[in-house]
Design a protein around this motif. Structure first.
Motif, mmCIF file in Angstrom:
data_model
loop_
_atom_site.group_PDB
_atom_site.id
_atom_site.type_symbol
_atom_site.label_atom_id
_atom_site.label_comp_id
_atom_site.label_asym_id
_atom_site.label_seq_id
_atom_site.Cartn_x
_atom_site.Cartn_y
_atom_site.Cartn_z
ATOM 1 N N SER A 37 1.243 0.284 0.329
ATOM 2 C CA SER A 37 1.242 -0.705 1.301
ATOM 3 C C SER A 37 0.140 -1.808 1.034
ATOM 4 C CB SER A 37 1.017 -0.213 2.737
ATOM 5 O OG SER A 37 1.974 0.846 3.193
ATOM 6 N N ILE A 38 -0.889 -1.453 0.873
ATOM 7 C CA ILE A 38 -2.231 -2.250 0.421
ATOM 8 C C ILE A 38 -1.788 -3.256 -0.837
ATOM 9 C CG2 ILE A 38 -4.563 -2.590 -0.120
ATOM 10 C CD1 ILE A 38 -4.771 0.111 1.602
ATOM 11 N N GLY A 39 -1.154 -2.463 -1.687
ATOM 12 C CA GLY A 39 -0.620 -3.025 -2.857
ATOM 13 C C GLY A 39 0.344 -4.275 -2.655
ATOM 14 N N ILE A 40 1.093 -4.150 -1.596
ATOM 15 C CA ILE A 40 2.005 -5.250 -1.190
ATOM 16 C C ILE A 40 1.262 -6.204 -0.359
ATOM 17 C CG2 ILE A 40 3.985 -5.676 0.304
ATOM 18 C CD1 ILE A 40 5.176 -2.980 -0.466
ATOM 19 N N ALA A 200 6.028 -2.601 8.156
ATOM 20 C CA ALA A 200 5.204 -1.531 8.341
ATOM 21 C C ALA A 200 3.930 -1.464 7.260
ATOM 22 C CB ALA A 200 5.609 -0.341 8.334
ATOM 23 N N SER A 201 4.256 -2.030 6.202
ATOM 24 C CA SER A 201 3.288 -2.252 4.938
ATOM 25 C C SER A 201 2.270 -3.175 5.202
ATOM 26 C CB SER A 201 3.801 -2.492 3.736
ATOM 27 O OG SER A 201 4.953 -1.618 3.355
ATOM 28 N N LEU A 202 2.953 -4.462 5.625
ATOM 29 C CA LEU A 202 2.019 -5.420 5.879
ATOM 30 C C LEU A 202 1.190 -5.293 7.265
ATOM 31 C CD1 LEU A 202 4.760 -8.353 5.466
ATOM 32 C CD2 LEU A 202 3.181 -7.630 3.751
ATOM 33 N N MET A 203 1.854 -4.589 8.063
ATOM 34 C CA MET A 203 0.906 -4.402 9.250
ATOM 35 C C MET A 203 -0.092 -3.223 8.831
ATOM 36 S SD MET A 203 3.508 -3.679 12.332
ATOM 37 C CE MET A 203 2.228 -3.006 13.721
ATOM 38 N N VAL A 204 0.144 -2.394 8.127
ATOM 39 C CA VAL A 204 -0.995 -1.410 7.654
ATOM 40 C C VAL A 204 -2.080 -2.251 6.745
ATOM 41 C CG1 VAL A 204 -1.228 0.488 6.076
ATOM 42 C CG2 VAL A 204 0.562 0.600 7.673
#
Lengths: 452, 302
Positions: A37-40, A200-204
C-alpha cells in the motif's frame, strides 16, 4: 518428530501444520499488504508534493517530496523481498493449488512481474534523476512509478478475485482443460475487488504518513513552535486519505452487494445471519435494527435472505471471525469518514475566510491514530474476504486442505518466519525513524562524484 | 512451445546465476574483506535495491505457469531449503538497503556504528545461505535425489556458493579499477585466481562422480582454464566473459541431466501463448527504460 526426520522430509503434515501454513500465509501477506500500500501511495504523495513545488517554487514542498521518495525507496526494497517470499510460499505451502491451477492464473502473475519491474526501474530513474534531469522531466518520470504500481496491484488482485470467482477453465474428470487466461483474469469479482483494494491502499498510505506529521504537529504545539513543514506534510497525505474515505464507503457497499449475490456463505457470515428468513434485521455488534438488512440489500423490508442454515455444514466459513473482522472494518471506516468530513468542513470554512484548518489537539490526536486505524481496517477487510471464502481456496472448486503441502513440519517454518519478520519490522521502523532525523541532504550520493 | 518455455526458464536461471550469483558472491567477499574493498563492493552492487532477484521471480512465475506440476513438486518436497533461501533473500535485501539508508548524508561509506556491523554480518551470512540452499535444491533436482542433505545436495550447495564467489571476484577486479583502487583490484585478482582454481578442482571431480557425460563439461573446463590465463595476463574485461561461460555451463549441464518430463507437465498452448505475448510486450517497455536507467546512473549530477 526428530530433527533428522523433519529435515529429510519424512512423515506427514499434521492438522497443526495445516493451521500453521494458513497462519504463515495470512501473516506474510498481511505484512506485505501494508508495504505494498505504501509502495502505491507514497510515490503518489511524492508527486503531489513535487507538483506543488514546481507550481509554487516553495522549498518546503520540494523537501517533503525528497524525503518521501527516500522513504519510499527503503520501503519499496522491503516490500520487494516480502513479495518474493510470497511467491516462494505459493509453492512451499500450497503446492496442490499451484499444481492444478497454476496455469490458469499464471499469466496474471507474469503481467504483475512486468509491471513491478517497470515500477522498480522508474523508481530508480526518479531517485537518481533528482539532480540529473530537468525538474519537469523528473516529475514526469514519477508518473510511471504510480501507474505501474497501480497496475501491479491490480494484476495480483485478479488472482485473488479469481479465487473468489473462478472462471476461464473447465474441469473434465478432475483435470483442468480449456484454459482461457484472460477470462480468468477478468472474472466478475475483479473490478470491485481491485477498486476496493486500491482505495484502501491509498487510504492506508495517506493516513500513515499523516499520522507521522500529526505527531510532529503535537510536538510543535507543546514546544510552542509553528512548523510549516509539518503542517504541509500533514495536509497532503491526510487530504488524500480523506478524499478516498467517502469513495471507499460507496465501493464497500458495491462489494457487499457483490458478495451477497455471489458468495452467500461469506455474506451470511459477515452479517451474522443464522436462519434464512424474510425481513432480516441489521445486526451490528450488540445492536439490532429490525428488517434493516433486507431493506438495505434488496430495497424491500421483507425480502428473504439466506442464512448459514442454507449452507451445507461442511461448506461454512468460521462465522465469528468473519463477522468480527467485518465489523471492525466498518467501524474504523466510519471513524475515518467522520474525520475526513471534519477536515473537509474545515477546508471549506477556510476557503470562505472563516478560520484556519483544524490544528486543535483533539483533532491531531485522533489524526495521529488514523494510520493505525486504516491499516487495521485493511487487515480486517482482508481477513473478511479470505476467511469468508473458507473452506475453499478456489471458491466452490478446491478446498484449502487439498492445496496444502503434505510434507511435515510446516509449523516450524511459521515460528521462524514470525521471528524473522518481527526483527524486520522493528529494523525497518528504526531505520525510518533515523532517516527522519538526518538533516536535509542532496539525494545524489557524493560517492558517485568521486568515481569519475 | 514447451521448448521455448523451457529455454526462457533456463535463460532466466542463467541470468540469475550470472548477475544475482555475483551479488551473492560479493556479499561473501564483503564479509571477509577489508574496509577499502567493501567500498568497491558496495559501489558495484545495485543502485536502489536488489534488482537481480527479478530473474528469480521470473523463473518461478514461468515455471508455475508453464510447468505447474514440476513447480509444485520441487517446491513442496524441498520446502525447507527453499524457505531458508527466501528468508536469506529477505535478510540480504533489507540489510542492504538499511545499510545504505542508515549511513547518513555521506552515502555508501559505512561509518562503523553498531548497526552497520550487524547489517554487514547478516548481509554476509545470508549471501552464503541463499546460494547454498538454492544450489543444493538444484543439484537434488538435477540428480533426481530426494534431499538437500544428501551428499549430492551438500556438494551442490558448496559448489554453487563457490561459483558465486568466483564470479564476484572476477567482476570486482574491473569495478575496483574503475574506482581507481589498484590495491583492491589486485586483491580481487588474487581472490579470483584462488577461488577459480578451487572451483575447478571442486567441479570436475564432482561431475565425474555424479556421472555427468556432457560436452558442456569440456566447455566449462576450457572456459575456466582460459579465465585463469586471462587473469594472469590482466585481461579483466574478457575474463568476465570466459568466467561467466565457465559458470553458466555448469548450470546447463545440470539442466541437461535433470531429465524432467516437460511434455507431460506443460501447460496448455493458450496459456503459453498468452505468457509469451505478455513477455514480448513487457520487453518493449522494459528494455528501453532499463537502458535509460543505466545511462542516467552513469551521468554526472548537475
Amino acid at each position: 518428530m526428530s530433527t533428522v526426520a523433519l529435515l529429510t522430509g519424512q512423515g506427514a503434515a499434521s492438522p497443526a501444520d495445516f493451521m500453521a501454513a494458513r497462519q504463515q500465509m495470512a501473516f506474510t501477506l498481511g505484512f506485505h499488504i501494508v508495504l505494498a500500500s505504501i509502495g502505491i501511495g507514497l510515490p503518489a504523495l511524492t508527486l503531489l508534493a513535487e507538483w506543488r513545488a514546481l507550481r509554487t517554487g516553495d522549498a518546503v514542498y520540494a523537501e517533503l517530496a525528497r524525503r518521501w521518495m527516500k522513504a519510499a525507496g527503503v520501503l519499496f526494497a522491503v516490500g520487494a523481498v516480502s513479495g518474493t517470499v510470497l511467491s516462494f510460499e505459493m509453492g512451499t505451502l500450497w503446492p496442490g493449488f499451484m499444481d492444478k491451477y497454476g496455469q490458469v492464473f499464471g499469466t496474471a502473475f507474469a503481467l504483475e512481474g512486468i509491471a513491478f519491474f517497470i515500477e522498480a526501474i522508474f523508481m530508480g530513474v526518479y531517485l537518481y534523476g533528482w539532480d540529473r534531469l530537468s525538474p519537469r522531466a523528473h516529475f514526469l518520470t514519477g508518473i510511471p512509478v504510480v501507474v505501474a504500481g497501480l497496475l501491479s496491484a491490480s494484476f495480483v488482485l485478479t488472482v485473488n478475485s479469481w479465487m473468489n470467482q473462478p472462471r476461464g477453465f473447465k474441469l473434465v474428470d478432475g483435470k483442468v482443460t480449456d484454459v482461457d487466461p484472460l477470462a480468468a483474469m477478468f472474472n466478475p469479482a475483479t473490478p470491485v475487488q481491485a477498486v476496493h483494494l486500491i482505495l484502501a491502499s491509498l487510504m492506508v498510505c495517506g493516513f500513515i504518513v499523516a499520522s507521522v506529521y500529526a505527531v510532529g504537529l503535537l510536538r510543535d504545539r507543546k514546544a510552542g513552535r509553528d512548523d510549516r513543514y509539518n503542517r504541509i506534510g500533514f495536509a497532503i497525505p491526510f487530504s488524500l486519505g480523506a478524499v478516498c474515505a467517502p469513495l471507499q464507503v460507496i465501493v464497500g457497499d458495491w462489494a457487499v452487494r457483490f458478495v451477497a449475490d455471489n458468495q452467500p456463505a461469506k455474506f451470511a457470515a459477515m452479517e451474522g445471519i443464522e436462519h434464512t428468513e424474510a425481513g432480516q434485521p441489521f445486526r451490528f455488534a450488540v445492536f439490532e435494527i429490525p428488517n434493516a438488512l433486507s431493506l438495505m440489500l434488496r430495497f424491500d423490508a421483507h425480502a428473504t435472505l439466506r442464512g448459514m442454515d442454507a449452507i451445507p455444514a461442511g461448506d461454512r466459513p468460521p462465522a465469528e471471525v468473519v463477522k468480527t473482522s467485518f465489523e471492525i472494518m466498518i467501524a474504523l471506516g466510519m471513524v475515518l469518514l467522520a474525520l475526513a468530513a471534519w477536515w473537509a468542513l474545515a477546508w471549506w470554512l477556510r476557503r470562505r475566510g472563516h478560520r484556519d484548518l483544524p490544528w486543535r489537539p483533539w483533532f491531531l490526536r485522533a489524526a495521529a491514530l488514523t494510520g493505525l486505524m486504516a491499516a487495521v481496517a485493511m487487515e480486517a477487510g482482508w481477513t473478511t474476504t479470505e476467511v469468508g471464502r473458507q473452506p475453499w481456496i478456489v471458491y466452490g472448486v478446491m478446498r484449502t486442505e487439498e492445496a496444502i503441502n503434505p510434507n511435515p513440519g510446516l509449523r516450524y517454518g511459521l515460528y521462524i518466519v514470525l521471528a524473522v519478520y518481527t526483527v524486520l519490522a522493528a529494523a525497518t521502523i528504526s531505520v525510518l525513524r533515523r532517516m527522519r532525523h538526518t538533516p536535509p541532504a542532496p539525494v545524489a550520493e557524493p560517492e558517485l562524484e568521486t568515481v569519475r | 512451445m514447451t521448448q521455448t518455455a523451457m529455454a526462457l526458464i533456463l535463460a532466466g536461471l542463467s541470468a540469475y546465476l550470472l548477475f544475482g550469483g555475483a551479488d551473492f558472491g560479493a556479499g561473501l567477499w564483503h564479509l571477509v574483506s577489508r574496509p577499502s574493498d567493501r567500498t568497491v563492493i558496495e559501489h558495484a552492487m545495485g543502485p536502489l535495491w536488489e534488482a537481480n532477484h527479478v530473474w528469480l521471480i521470473f523463473v518461478m512465475v514461468m515455471t508455475w505457469t508453464a510447468f505447474p506440476p514440476i513447480f509444485a513438486d520441487v517446491m513442496s518436497v524441498h520446502w525447507i531449503p527453499l524457505s531458508l533461501a527466501a528468508l536469506g533473500i529477505v535478510a540480504r535485501g533489507s540489510t542492504f538497503v538499511f545499510g545504505k539508508a542508515d549511513s547518513g548524508p555521506g552515502g555508501g561509506t559505512p561509518h562503523g556504528g553498531p548497526d552497520q556491523r550487524w547489517y554487514r554480518r547478516v548481509f554476509g551470512a545470508s549471501s552464503m545461505i541463499t546460494p547454498y540452499c538454492l544450489g543444493a535444491v538444484a543439484t537434488a533436482v538435477a540428480t533426481g535425489g530426494s534431499s538437500w542433505l544428501s551428499l549430492a545436495g551438500v556438494y551442490g550447495g558448496i559448489l554453487t556458493t563457490a561459483l558465486c564467489a568466483y564470479l564476484a571476484a572476477v567482476y570486482l577486479i574491473w569495478d575496483a579499477r574503475r574506482l581507481a583502487d589498484d590495491d583492491a583490484s589486485l586483491r580481487f585478482r588474487g581472490y579470483a585466481f584462488l577461488s577459480g582454481t578451487a572451483v575447478g578442482l571442486l567441479a570436475l571431480p564432482g561431475a565425474a562422480a555424479l556421472g555427468v557425460r556432457s560436452p558442456l563439461i569440456l566447455l566449462s573446463a576450457a572456459a575456466g582454464a582460459a579465465s585463469l590465463v586471462l587473469l594472469l595476463r590482466r585481461a579483466y574485461l574478457s575474463v568476465r566473459v570466459t568466467a561467466g561461460l565457465a559458470v553458466v555451463a555448469v548450470l546447463w549441464g545440470a539442466a541437461e541431466m535433470s531429465g524432467l518430463d516437460l511434455a507431460g507437465a506443460a501447460a496448455e498452448d493458450a496459456v503459453l501463448k498468452a505468457v509469451f505475448v505478455a513477455l514480448g510486450a513487457g520487453a518493449l517497455i522494459l528494455v528501453p527504460s532499463m537502458t535509460w536507467l543505466y545511462v542516467l546512473f552513469q551521468r554526472q549530477p548537475r
